[in-house]
Every structure is written in C-alpha cells, then in structure tokens.
Motif scaffolding. Structure first.
Motif, mmCIF file in Angstrom:
data_model
loop_
_atom_site.group_PDB
_atom_site.id
_atom_site.type_symbol
_atom_site.label_atom_id
_atom_site.label_comp_id
_atom_site.label_asym_id
_atom_site.label_seq_id
_atom_site.Cartn_x
_atom_site.Cartn_y
_atom_site.Cartn_z
ATOM 1 N N CYS A 101 -2.157 1.533 1.798
ATOM 2 C CA CYS A 101 -2.938 0.160 1.880
ATOM 3 C C CYS A 101 -2.061 0.007 0.496
ATOM 4 O O CYS A 101 -1.715 -1.644 0.506
ATOM 5 N N ALA A 102 -2.129 0.685 -0.385
ATOM 6 C CA ALA A 102 -1.652 -0.179 -1.748
ATOM 7 C C ALA A 102 0.047 -0.382 -1.514
ATOM 8 O O ALA A 102 0.883 -1.354 -2.207
ATOM 9 N N LEU A 103 0.321 0.364 -0.751
ATOM 10 C CA LEU A 103 1.681 0.300 -0.062
ATOM 11 C C LEU A 103 2.108 -0.714 0.702
ATOM 12 O O LEU A 103 3.271 -1.622 0.653
ATOM 13 N N ILE A 104 1.602 -1.236 1.289
ATOM 14 C CA ILE A 104 1.122 -2.048 2.760
ATOM 15 C C ILE A 104 1.336 -3.773 1.929
ATOM 16 O O ILE A 104 1.167 -4.635 2.675
ATOM 17 N N CYS A 105 0.186 -3.830 1.047
ATOM 18 C CA CYS A 105 -0.209 -4.961 1.051
ATOM 19 C C CYS A 105 0.747 -5.876 -0.560
ATOM 20 O O CYS A 105 1.019 -5.542 -0.444
ATOM 21 N N PRO A 106 0.430 -7.028 0.434
ATOM 22 C CA PRO A 106 1.462 -8.462 0.528
ATOM 23 C C PRO A 106 0.900 -8.716 -0.959
ATOM 24 O O PRO A 106 2.204 -9.254 -1.719
ATOM 25 N N MET A 107 0.274 -8.842 -1.739
ATOM 26 C CA MET A 107 0.086 -9.043 -2.944
ATOM 27 C C MET A 107 -0.077 -8.160 -4.022
ATOM 28 O O MET A 107 -0.181 -8.257 -5.214
ATOM 29 N N LYS A 108 -0.364 -7.018 -3.630
ATOM 30 C CA LYS A 108 -0.293 -5.637 -4.231
ATOM 31 C C LYS A 108 -1.233 -5.662 -4.823
ATOM 32 O O LYS A 108 -1.575 -5.648 -6.884
ATOM 33 N N ASN A 109 -2.243 -6.012 -4.603
ATOM 34 C CA ASN A 109 -3.548 -6.235 -4.862
ATOM 35 C C ASN A 109 -4.802 -4.709 -4.634
ATOM 36 O O ASN A 109 -5.395 -4.604 -5.795
#
Length: 253
Positions: A199-207
């Motif tokens: 999830c951290a890798l693919i999040c576009p917001m680095k959220n």
C-alpha cells in the motif's frame, strides 16, 4: 497528441490509452504521477486528459496538479475523459472550467461508465459479467468519440450549463467537503495488516507509512482506492467498513 491521466485502479488509464491509440497510433500516454508529466504536456498542442470522477468533482491530486502547473495550459487544445461508476452531470465540465481559467481551449468531453472501484460499499457492486459489459460498452463509446473528434464534431459530455447544474445538485452540493481537501478517513486494520508494504509503495500521495506493527495512514488520501483494491490482506477501507470486492481493470478485460 498526448494522453495524460490519473487512475486509481486502471479504469481511466485503459480508456485514455484506447482513445489515444484509436486517434493517433504515434500518440503518447503518461500518468500525472510521472516526473516529466508537465514537460510532456508543454511539448504537445493536443491533450487528452482522463480521470475518475469523485462525487461529481475532480480528484484532489489532479486539481493540485492542474493549479500547480497553471502556466502550461495556455492555448492547449484539450479533450477531457471522465470515468465514473454511477452518475456525474458535469464530471468533464469541472476540470474544463478550471483549465479555461488558465487559457486552455476545451474542445470536448466524454463520460464513460466503468466498473466502480469503491470496493468497500456493497450497494455499488456488480457481477463480473456486468462489469465486463461496462468495459465493452465504454470501448465502443471511445471508438465513436474518436471518429466524432476526427470529423470535427467532438462529444460534449459534461460540458455546458445544464450539465453543470446536474452535477451540482445531483452530488457536488452535498458532498463538497469530501473532495475539497485530502481525506483522513482511510482505515487500516492492524489485525489483518501483514506489513507487506504494498500500500505504501503504490499510494500516489505517499500517504501510507510502515510503523512497527502495521501500515499507518497519514491523513492525505486522494480517495483513488488503489490501496483498498490491491491490499493482499484486504485490511484497508475508506468509505465503508468491509471490503466486498477488490476491483481493478485486469479483472474485466
């Protein structure tokens, strides 16, 4: 020509790629998440822009990209593709009005119904066959829109006053706060999270960051549903409380 898109689970990417391929086999396509997206837009006169509609509005990440790069839009000829699960009166028109402020020339708009990516709301779920039919119909509509654009009579979906009123009173007026800022409603179940880090890798917001025991959301979600739909443990929800289906375009092709 270049196609530019923001896509959470691949629906919009698929539609923009198909449109550009049908219109110009030499045309390029890129995501706004790529480092050189603004430079690519600057280098082309004709732009196809695609995005998923959220509550009859623009994803916050795309709104920020548009405003932050305000100087690149002047005199660009832009055709807008808005994908949606259910309804949007002026999904294309919202971005059209914003781009017009910066000198863009809006040549048309296209609304495409696609499989809904909101995997944690049971009421929005369809069968596999229904979603496959949606993708097939969207493809045919893209082919028709390309021919209309080539003939000088581009589709005007979502462009105009009546469409604006339909979007405003149909959804946007009631859900304005959902898209005005980034969301802090993303939830990650610590009992399910395996801390794989996807999830951290693919999040576009680095959220999303990885804590000691689980992944942790940081309050800047753009509601693209990418993490919800690609989490191997189904540990992430946003609007609902349970993942009913994980949706991504590859399932429906």
């Amino acid at each position: 020509m270049i196609g530019v898109y923001f896509s959470g689970t691949g629906n919009t990417k698929y539609c923009v790629e198909k449109f550009v391929r049908e219109y110009d086999r030499e045309g390029k396509v890129c995501s706004i998440e790529t480092e050189n997206a603004a430079q690519e837009i600057c280098a082309h006169e004709e732009i196809i822009i695609g995005y998923p509609v959220q509550f009859s509005s623009i994803p916050k990440i795309l709104q920020d990209f548009t405003v932050d790069h305000w100087c690149i839009w002047k005199n660009k000829k832009i055709f807008i593709i808005a994908t949606m699960g259910l309804f949007s009166g002026d999904g294309a028109g919202v971005l059209a009005r914003l781009l017009t402020r910066y000198g863009a020339v809006i040549i048309g708009g296209l609304h495409l119904r696609m499989p809904d990516s909101i995997g944690d709301e049971k009421a929005l779920k369809r069968t596999l066959e229904q979603n496959q039919e949606l993708v097939l119909r969207a493809g045919h509509k893209v082919e028709k829109a390309v021919q209309e654009l080539k003939s000088g009579h581009p589709s005007q979906d979502g462009i105009g006053f009546l469409s604006q009123m339909a979007g405003l009173f149909g959804q946007r007026l009631y859900f304005y706060n959902r898209t005005k800022e980034y969301s802090d409603r993303l939830k990650i179940d610590g009992n399910k999270c395996t801390r794989c880090g996807r999830c951290a890798l693919i999040c576009p917001m680095k959220n999303i960051s990885l804590g000691k025991g689980q992944a942790i959301p940081n309050g800047r979600c753009t509601m693209c549903y990418r993490c919800v739909n690609f989490c191997p443990a189904q540990a992430i929800t946003l609007l609902g409380k349970k993942v009913y289906e994980q949706c991504h375009i590859e399932k429906y092709l």
